[in-house]
Structure formats: C-alpha cells, structure tokens
Design a protein around this motif. Sequence first.
Motif, PDB file in Angstrom:
ATOM      1  N   MET A 115       2.449   4.836  -6.541  1.00  0.00           N
ATOM      2  CA  MET A 115       1.129   4.626  -6.369  1.00  0.00           C
ATOM      3  C   MET A 115       0.583   6.542  -7.170  1.00  0.00           C
ATOM      4  SD  MET A 115       0.764   3.744  -2.661  1.00  0.00           S
ATOM      5  CE  MET A 115       2.461   4.515  -1.502  1.00  0.00           C
ATOM      6  N   LYS A 116      -0.373   6.905  -7.427  1.00  0.00           N
ATOM      7  CA  LYS A 116      -0.754   7.894  -7.173  1.00  0.00           C
ATOM      8  C   LYS A 116      -2.499   8.261  -5.959  1.00  0.00           C
ATOM      9  CE  LYS A 116      -3.334  11.099 -10.606  1.00  0.00           C
ATOM     10  NZ  LYS A 116      -3.953  11.050 -12.006  1.00  0.00           N
ATOM     11  N   VAL A 117      -2.015   9.662  -5.477  1.00  0.00           N
ATOM     12  CA  VAL A 117      -2.255   9.695  -4.408  1.00  0.00           C
ATOM     13  C   VAL A 117      -2.953  10.979  -4.453  1.00  0.00           C
ATOM     14  CG1 VAL A 117      -2.434   9.796  -1.663  1.00  0.00           C
ATOM     15  CG2 VAL A 117      -0.989   8.035  -3.010  1.00  0.00           C
ATOM     16  N   SER A 118      -4.529  11.143  -3.888  1.00  0.00           N
ATOM     17  CA  SER A 118      -5.081  12.250  -4.389  1.00  0.00           C
ATOM     18  C   SER A 118      -5.721  12.006  -3.138  1.00  0.00           C
ATOM     19  CB  SER A 118      -6.867  12.337  -5.565  1.00  0.00           C
ATOM     20  OG  SER A 118      -6.894  13.877  -4.904  1.00  0.00           O
ATOM     21  N   ALA A 119      -5.051  12.809  -2.527  1.00  0.00           N
ATOM     22  CA  ALA A 119      -5.947  13.187  -1.133  1.00  0.00           C
ATOM     23  C   ALA A 119      -4.914  14.300   0.397  1.00  0.00           C
ATOM     24  CB  ALA A 119      -5.299  11.754  -0.379  1.00  0.00           C
ATOM     25  N   CYS A 120      -5.790  14.130   1.569  1.00  0.00           N
ATOM     26  CA  CYS A 120      -4.787  14.914   2.385  1.00  0.00           C
ATOM     27  C   CYS A 120      -4.039  14.823   2.583  1.00  0.00           C
ATOM     28  CB  CYS A 120      -6.017  15.002   3.059  1.00  0.00           C
ATOM     29  SG  CYS A 120      -6.103  13.576   4.598  1.00  0.00           S
ATOM     30  N   ALA A 121      -3.367  15.479   3.800  1.00  0.00           N
ATOM     31  CA  ALA A 121      -1.225  15.418   3.884  1.00  0.00           C
ATOM     32  C   ALA A 121      -1.540  13.725   4.744  1.00  0.00           C
ATOM     33  CB  ALA A 121      -1.565  16.427   4.627  1.00  0.00           C
ATOM     34  N   VAL A 122      -3.100  13.821   5.518  1.00  0.00           N
ATOM     35  CA  VAL A 122      -3.245  12.328   6.154  1.00  0.00           C
ATOM     36  C   VAL A 122      -3.391  11.015   5.409  1.00  0.00           C
ATOM     37  CG1 VAL A 122      -4.462  11.182   8.135  1.00  0.00           C
ATOM     38  CG2 VAL A 122      -4.347  13.711   8.533  1.00  0.00           C
ATOM     39  N   GLY A 123      -4.187  10.785   4.120  1.00  0.00           N
ATOM     40  CA  GLY A 123      -4.143   9.961   3.398  1.00  0.00           C
ATOM     41  C   GLY A 123      -2.887   9.713   2.524  1.00  0.00           C
ATOM     42  N   GLN A 124      -1.904  10.860   2.346  1.00  0.00           N
ATOM     43  CA  GLN A 124      -0.777  10.887   1.949  1.00  0.00           C
ATOM     44  C   GLN A 124       0.180  10.169   2.641  1.00  0.00           C
ATOM     45  OE1 GLN A 124       0.538  14.858   0.148  1.00  0.00           O
ATOM     46  NE2 GLN A 124      -1.448  15.210  -0.317  1.00  0.00           N
ATOM     47  N   ALA A 125       0.186  10.785   3.704  1.00  0.00           N
ATOM     48  CA  ALA A 125       1.314  10.303   4.777  1.00  0.00           C
ATOM     49  C   ALA A 125       1.075   8.553   4.979  1.00  0.00           C
ATOM     50  CB  ALA A 125       1.130  10.472   5.961  1.00  0.00           C
ATOM     51  N   ALA A 126       0.037   8.479   4.712  1.00  0.00           N
ATOM     52  CA  ALA A 126      -0.485   6.782   5.708  1.00  0.00           C
ATOM     53  C   ALA A 126      -0.172   5.919   4.508  1.00  0.00           C
ATOM     54  CB  ALA A 126      -2.148   7.150   5.475  1.00  0.00           C
ATOM     55  N   ALA A 127      -0.771   6.555   3.102  1.00  0.00           N
ATOM     56  CA  ALA A 127       0.288   6.268   1.999  1.00  0.00           C
ATOM     57  C   ALA A 127       1.805   5.835   1.552  1.00  0.00           C
ATOM     58  CB  ALA A 127      -0.087   6.906   0.088  1.00  0.00           C
ATOM     59  N   ALA A 128       2.364   6.696   2.080  1.00  0.00           N
ATOM     60  CA  ALA A 128       3.876   7.030   2.306  1.00  0.00           C
ATOM     61  C   ALA A 128       4.940   5.797   3.489  1.00  0.00           C
ATOM     62  CB  ALA A 128       4.586   8.160   2.735  1.00  0.00           C
ATOM     63  N   ILE A 129       3.364   5.755   4.393  1.00  0.00           N
ATOM     64  CA  ILE A 129       4.288   4.522   5.639  1.00  0.00           C
ATOM     65  C   ILE A 129       3.625   3.654   5.090  1.00  0.00           C
ATOM     66  CG2 ILE A 129       2.912   3.903   7.335  1.00  0.00           C
ATOM     67  CD1 ILE A 129       2.852   6.792   8.451  1.00  0.00           C
ATOM     68  N   PHE A 130       2.578   3.160   4.386  1.00  0.00           N
ATOM     69  CA  PHE A 130       2.409   1.985   3.217  1.00  0.00           C
ATOM     70  C   PHE A 130       3.151   1.701   2.670  1.00  0.00           C
ATOM     71  CE2 PHE A 130       1.264  -0.489  -0.326  1.00  0.00           C
ATOM     72  CZ  PHE A 130       0.663  -1.592   0.169  1.00  0.00           C
ATOM     73  N   ALA A 131       3.239   2.513   1.557  1.00  0.00           N
ATOM     74  CA  ALA A 131       4.787   2.135   0.990  1.00  0.00           C
ATOM     75  C   ALA A 131       6.526   1.318   1.386  1.00  0.00           C
ATOM     76  CB  ALA A 131       4.696   2.667  -0.266  1.00  0.00           C
ATOM     77  N   SER A 132       6.931   1.648   1.975  1.00  0.00           N
ATOM     78  CA  SER A 132       8.082   1.864   3.094  1.00  0.00           C
ATOM     79  C   SER A 132       7.762  -0.258   3.057  1.00  0.00           C
ATOM     80  CB  SER A 132       8.178   3.210   3.706  1.00  0.00           C
ATOM     81  OG  SER A 132       7.793   3.111   4.842  1.00  0.00           O
ATOM     82  N   ASP A 133       6.639  -0.411   3.337  1.00  0.00           N
ATOM     83  CA  ASP A 133       7.170  -1.539   4.485  1.00  0.00           C
ATOM     84  C   ASP A 133       6.458  -2.227   3.155  1.00  0.00           C
ATOM     85  OD1 ASP A 133       8.402  -2.959   5.977  1.00  0.00           O
ATOM     86  OD2 ASP A 133       6.769  -3.899   7.016  1.00  0.00           O
ATOM     87  N   ALA A 134       5.967  -2.340   2.151  1.00  0.00           N
ATOM     88  CA  ALA A 134       4.766  -2.781   1.309  1.00  0.00           C
ATOM     89  C   ALA A 134       5.441  -4.019   0.670  1.00  0.00           C
ATOM     90  CB  ALA A 134       4.229  -2.115   0.412  1.00  0.00           C
ATOM     91  N   VAL A 135       6.714  -3.789   0.105  1.00  0.00           N
ATOM     92  CA  VAL A 135       7.905  -4.830  -0.518  1.00  0.00           C
ATOM     93  C   VAL A 135       7.549  -6.254   0.083  1.00  0.00           C
ATOM     94  CG1 VAL A 135       9.480  -5.145  -1.659  1.00  0.00           C
ATOM     95  CG2 VAL A 135       8.306  -3.660  -2.390  1.00  0.00           C
ATOM     96  N   GLY A 136       7.491  -6.823  -0.280  1.00  0.00           N
ATOM     97  CA  GLY A 136       7.716  -8.455   0.599  1.00  0.00           C
ATOM     98  C   GLY A 136       6.138  -8.905   1.171  1.00  0.00           C
ATOM     99  N   ARG A 137       5.457  -8.250   0.927  1.00  0.00           N
ATOM    100  CA  ARG A 137       3.690  -8.340   2.126  1.00  0.00           C
ATOM    101  C   ARG A 137       2.977  -9.006   0.541  1.00  0.00           C
ATOM    102  NH1 ARG A 137       3.679  -6.209   7.199  1.00  0.00           N
ATOM    103  NH2 ARG A 137       5.189  -5.029   7.665  1.00  0.00           N
ATOM    104  N   ASN A 138       2.224 -10.099   0.977  1.00  0.00           N
ATOM    105  CA  ASN A 138       1.073 -10.662   0.103  1.00  0.00           C
ATOM    106  C   ASN A 138       0.078 -10.374   0.485  1.00  0.00           C
ATOM    107  OD1 ASN A 138       0.459 -12.636   2.481  1.00  0.00           O
ATOM    108  ND2 ASN A 138       1.872 -13.682   1.819  1.00  0.00           N
ATOM    109  N   PHE A 139      -1.535 -11.279   0.023  1.00  0.00           N
ATOM    110  CA  PHE A 139      -2.356 -10.627   0.430  1.00  0.00           C
ATOM    111  C   PHE A 139      -2.740 -11.159   1.684  1.00  0.00           C
ATOM    112  CE2 PHE A 139      -7.052 -11.630   0.478  1.00  0.00           C
ATOM    113  CZ  PHE A 139      -7.407 -10.739  -0.147  1.00  0.00           C
ATOM    114  N   ALA A 140      -2.601 -11.966   3.227  1.00  0.00           N
ATOM    115  CA  ALA A 140      -2.940 -12.008   3.506  1.00  0.00           C
ATOM    116  C   ALA A 140      -2.155 -11.362   4.975  1.00  0.00           C
ATOM    117  CB  ALA A 140      -2.600 -13.586   3.942  1.00  0.00           C
ATOM    118  N   ASP A 141      -1.289 -10.894   4.656  1.00  0.00           N
ATOM    119  CA  ASP A 141      -0.219 -10.075   5.143  1.00  0.00           C
ATOM    120  C   ASP A 141      -1.115  -8.434   5.296  1.00  0.00           C
ATOM    121  OD1 ASP A 141       1.368 -12.238   5.903  1.00  0.00           O
ATOM    122  OD2 ASP A 141       3.313 -10.482   4.562  1.00  0.00           O
TER     123      ASP A 141
END
Length: 146
Positions: free
Chosen positions: A62-88
Amino acid sequence: MTAPGRTTLYSPQLLALAVELADIPLDPHAPHSGEVRSRTCGSTLAIGCAIDGAGAISNIGMKVSACAVGQAAAAIFASDAVGRNFADLEEAERSIAAWLSSGGELPDWPRLGMLEPALPHQGRHEAILLPWRAALDALSKETAAR
C-alpha cells in the motif's frame, strides 16, 4: 490531559500502527490495484495485490497518504488481509461502516478495537474505511474480468 472516561485519539499505540506501513510498500507492478480517496478529508490509499486461484489476496502492498488514524487503519487491514476474498472484504467494510456510524458491536477484524477512540470523530471515519474500499476496488476488477 484527557478527560475522565475519554481516550486519546492519537495514542502511542495508534501511532505505532502507522509505523508498520513501512513493511507494506506498494508494488507498482502488482497484478491487481485499486485506489480510493476520502471525500471528507482528502486522504488517499493505493493498494497493489496478488490474488490466488480462489480469488483471495495472497500478497499486498500500500501507499497511504492519510492522517495517523487512516494509517493505523491501513496497518490493521494489511495485517489480516491475506486470505480474504471479495465477499469477505465486502462484509467487513459493511460491518465497519455500520460500527462507525452507530457505535454498535465491534466487527470481527483483528486489532480493529484499537480504532475505537476514533468513533466520536466522524471526520476520520472515511479514512478508516479506505483500505477496505481500495481492496474492494482492486478485487472488483478481478471479479469483473472472470
């Protein structure tokens, strides 16, 4: 000083999450990509990913240009995104959006509770949703191509 019963939005824990993004750089040559922009704050998030044969994310950057809250959300997303599909991801985005708007039950995504201090800050809600929406953008292109 924080008033009793209130938590600090930009806590050391939230700020530490933003640092994790250094380990998740965007690969401009990733086979699938998506990009979204927040209408409320102008934050942007670009995602590049690979998808396995079952249509699930197998690698992400990812490339994130956001406040710290948006950056934190991106890190939270990325830490559990692998293995997830569109429906998930679609279900997660819907659940998170509902949680942000109503403050109801915490959705089932690891570490998402770390963003709870942002609930009263509606201006941050779209920044929180950016990674899920960018991933849906990337995966929707793959779904449409099938």
